[in-house]
Design an enzyme around this catalytic site. Structure first.
Site, PDB file in Angstrom:
ATOM      1  N   HIS A 144      94.362   7.288  42.190  1.00  0.00           N
ATOM      2  CA  HIS A 144      92.951   7.510  41.843  1.00  0.00           C
ATOM      3  C   HIS A 144      92.613   8.949  42.209  1.00  0.00           C
ATOM      4  O   HIS A 144      92.680   9.342  43.380  1.00  0.00           O
ATOM      5  CB  HIS A 144      92.038   6.528  42.580  1.00  0.00           C
ATOM      6  CG  HIS A 144      92.074   5.146  42.000  1.00  0.00           C
ATOM      7  ND1 HIS A 144      91.943   4.016  42.754  1.00  0.00           N
ATOM      8  CD2 HIS A 144      92.241   4.728  40.709  1.00  0.00           C
ATOM      9  CE1 HIS A 144      92.019   2.941  41.954  1.00  0.00           C
ATOM     10  NE2 HIS A 144      92.191   3.367  40.715  1.00  0.00           N
ATOM     11  N   GLU A 188      90.478  10.399  45.248  1.00  0.00           N
ATOM     12  CA  GLU A 188      90.796   9.977  46.610  1.00  0.00           C
ATOM     13  C   GLU A 188      91.672  11.030  47.287  1.00  0.00           C
ATOM     14  O   GLU A 188      92.847  10.807  47.608  1.00  0.00           O
ATOM     15  CB  GLU A 188      91.428   8.580  46.564  1.00  0.00           C
ATOM     16  CG  GLU A 188      90.439   7.562  46.007  1.00  0.00           C
ATOM     17  CD  GLU A 188      91.000   6.179  45.719  1.00  0.00           C
ATOM     18  OE1 GLU A 188      92.141   5.908  46.102  1.00  0.00           O
ATOM     19  OE2 GLU A 188      90.283   5.375  45.102  1.00  0.00           O
ATOM     20  N   ARG A 200      88.053   9.505  38.572  1.00  0.00           N
ATOM     21  CA  ARG A 200      88.954   8.516  39.182  1.00  0.00           C
ATOM     22  C   ARG A 200      90.177   8.205  38.306  1.00  0.00           C
ATOM     23  O   ARG A 200      91.271   7.968  38.815  1.00  0.00           O
ATOM     24  CB  ARG A 200      88.144   7.229  39.381  1.00  0.00           C
ATOM     25  CG  ARG A 200      88.909   5.939  39.626  1.00  0.00           C
ATOM     26  CD  ARG A 200      87.903   4.793  39.698  1.00  0.00           C
ATOM     27  NE  ARG A 200      88.498   3.480  39.654  1.00  0.00           N
ATOM     28  CZ  ARG A 200      88.758   2.732  40.735  1.00  0.00           C
ATOM     29  NH1 ARG A 200      88.500   3.182  41.932  1.00  0.00           N
ATOM     30  NH2 ARG A 200      89.265   1.523  40.608  1.00  0.00           N
ATOM     31  N   HIS A 210      95.548   4.483  49.024  1.00  0.00           N
ATOM     32  CA  HIS A 210      94.243   4.797  48.439  1.00  0.00           C
ATOM     33  C   HIS A 210      93.293   5.257  49.546  1.00  0.00           C
ATOM     34  O   HIS A 210      93.633   5.248  50.714  1.00  0.00           O
ATOM     35  CB  HIS A 210      93.647   3.544  47.786  1.00  0.00           C
ATOM     36  CG  HIS A 210      94.362   3.105  46.537  1.00  0.00           C
ATOM     37  ND1 HIS A 210      93.820   3.247  45.289  1.00  0.00           N
ATOM     38  CD2 HIS A 210      95.572   2.520  46.344  1.00  0.00           C
ATOM     39  CE1 HIS A 210      94.665   2.776  44.383  1.00  0.00           C
ATOM     40  NE2 HIS A 210      95.739   2.329  44.998  1.00  0.00           N
ATOM     41  N   GLU A 241      93.863   1.400  52.193  1.00  0.00           N
ATOM     42  CA  GLU A 241      92.627   2.146  51.914  1.00  0.00           C
ATOM     43  C   GLU A 241      92.348   2.929  53.181  1.00  0.00           C
ATOM     44  O   GLU A 241      92.057   2.351  54.223  1.00  0.00           O
ATOM     45  CB  GLU A 241      91.448   1.209  51.625  1.00  0.00           C
ATOM     46  CG  GLU A 241      91.549   0.419  50.342  1.00  0.00           C
ATOM     47  CD  GLU A 241      91.156   1.213  49.100  1.00  0.00           C
ATOM     48  OE1 GLU A 241      90.761   2.395  49.232  1.00  0.00           O
ATOM     49  OE2 GLU A 241      91.254   0.642  48.005  1.00  0.00           O
TER      50      GLU A 241
END
Lengths: 309, 94
Positions: free
Chosen positions: A69, A72, A127, A196, A270
């Site tokens: 993405h 990020e 993104r 991520h 994440e």
């Protein structure tokens, strides 16, 4: 930037700088690190994975990707730091030495290069990929809804203007297809880890379904231990669970695909956020974020090494 | 460069399933051009929404009308982006 020692790991960099830095890393560790081109992006940029290997042919391997993405950024910046860490710790840290003595590690630092460049040049909040969607004015596909795992199901959008657009068909995005082809042609990946940002989660499959995977108990246990290791540095608090149960149902995700083709140790991180910046984590937090993530990642890699299947 | 002057990111702490459902309705509404950085799923995880300046008043009214607690996580997105860009450029020069 040509000198690996002068590279500022505590800063965000352009794609060109990161690609150039990869060459310095390879040059500094020629017997350990190589740069493998896994294909090109939609806009014809090369896509690279750094291969950490001490020899052998198609040894059991671990796949790690960051930056799928585009916005990020801390995911990519952390991957740069971790690549350097893995290279410099080999021969110094017995755990890394032992790991790389038995397994290869492939690390894709910028898995969505077109999107990453677009975040630097035009829209920091971008993104998706940058592919043209026939019949729509909107561009791009969410590359983490494009994998052949419950493709087109709940938690992905059929609207090309949506940030979670799944694309016209599974693996329609060349960036996704390049990874799929590498993993399938290699045939001996034992772990698949996607990095991520943000919201401090460590997840395992499934996202496309809320049913538990057959290895749920083991993956949960490994995830919790990894988070314990990660949190030991700064006390950063992570949640652990399946994608569906700790975030929401999301189909077409990478780690669901990897798990379903038989890669048991499939996880998605994440990374950290202080609750103040979201995708705009200040550069001075890159190294702390990378350092703590490395501990969690290393724990998973050690577990994979010690539990062959 | 796309600019985000005056845009805010709101952090919402939903307290009930009803709040989650209302936030999902908000997510489906394309008129306000909201960018959900994190999505409404459960009361355990905060929901962060990037709200364009033009929609700020309406979104805040919506949240207040439904008594959904929120605070401003990023007051002016462009200011933060400018700082970040400055850092990238400075580092590139070095």
């Amino acid at each position: 930037e040509r000198n690996a020692r002068s590279f500022n790991f505590g800063a965000y960099h352009t794609l060109d700088t990161i690609y150039s830095w990869m060459d310095t890393l390879v040059a500094a560790h020629p017997n350990l690190v190589s740069k493998v081109q896994i294909g090109t992006s939609y806009e014809n940029r090369p896509m690279y994975a750094l291969k950490f290997s001490t020899g052998g042919n198609k040894r059991p391997a671990i796949w790690i990707d960051a930056g799928i993405h585009a916005r990020e950024w801390v995911s990519t910046a952390s991957a740069v730091w971790m690549a350097d860490k893995m290279a410099t710790d080999y021969g110094v840290d017995p755990s890394v030495t032992s790991l790389l003595g038995q397994m290869d590690v492939y690390l894709s630092i910028v898995t969505n290069p077109d999107g990453y460049v677009y975040t630097h040049t035009s829209d920091r909040m971008w993104r998706k990929t940058r592919s043209v969607n026939t019949g729509s004015v909107c561009r791009g596909v969410d590359p983490n809804r494009n994998w052949d795992a419950g493709f087109g199901g709940p938690g992905a959008s059929k609207n090309p203007c949506s940030d979670s657009y799944h694309g016209p068909h599974a693996h329609s995005e060349i960036e996704v297809k390049n990874v799929v082809d590498l993993v399938q042609s290699h045939g001996n990946f034992k772990a698949f880890i996607s990095v991520h940002a943000y919201s401090q989660l460590l997840m395992y499959p499934y996202g496309y379904s809320c049913t538990s995977v057959p290895h749920q108990a083991e993956l949960d246990s490994v995830g919790r231990s990894a988070v314990q290791a990660l949190s030991s540095l700064y006390g950063t608090s992570y949640k652990v669970g399946s994608i569906c149960k700790i975030i929401y149902q999301a189909s077409g995700g990478s780690i669901d695909w990897s798990y379903d083709i038989g890669i048991k140790y499939s996880f998605a991180f994440e990374l950290r956020d202080t609750g103040r910046y979201g995708f705009l984590l200040p550069a001075n937090q890159i190294i702390p974020t990378a350092s703590e993530t490395w501990l969690g990642l290393k724990h998973i890699m050690e577990y994979v090494r010690d539990h062959p299947y | 460069h796309k600019l985000f002057i005056g845009d805010q990111v709101l952090r919402i702490n939903a307290e009930s399933e009803e709040h989650i459902q209302l936030l999902k309705e908000l997510e489906d509404d394309e008129g306000w051009e909201l960018d959900f950085w994190t999505h409404p799923a459960s009361t355990d995880l905060p929901v962060d929404i990037h709200v364009p300046f033009a929609s700020l008043h309406a979104v805040k009214n919506f949240l207040q009308a439904h008594k959904i607690p929120f605070h401003v996580m990023i007051n002016n997105l462009q200011e933060l982006l400018d700082e970040e860009q400055e850092g990238v450029e400075l580092n590139a020069m070095q």
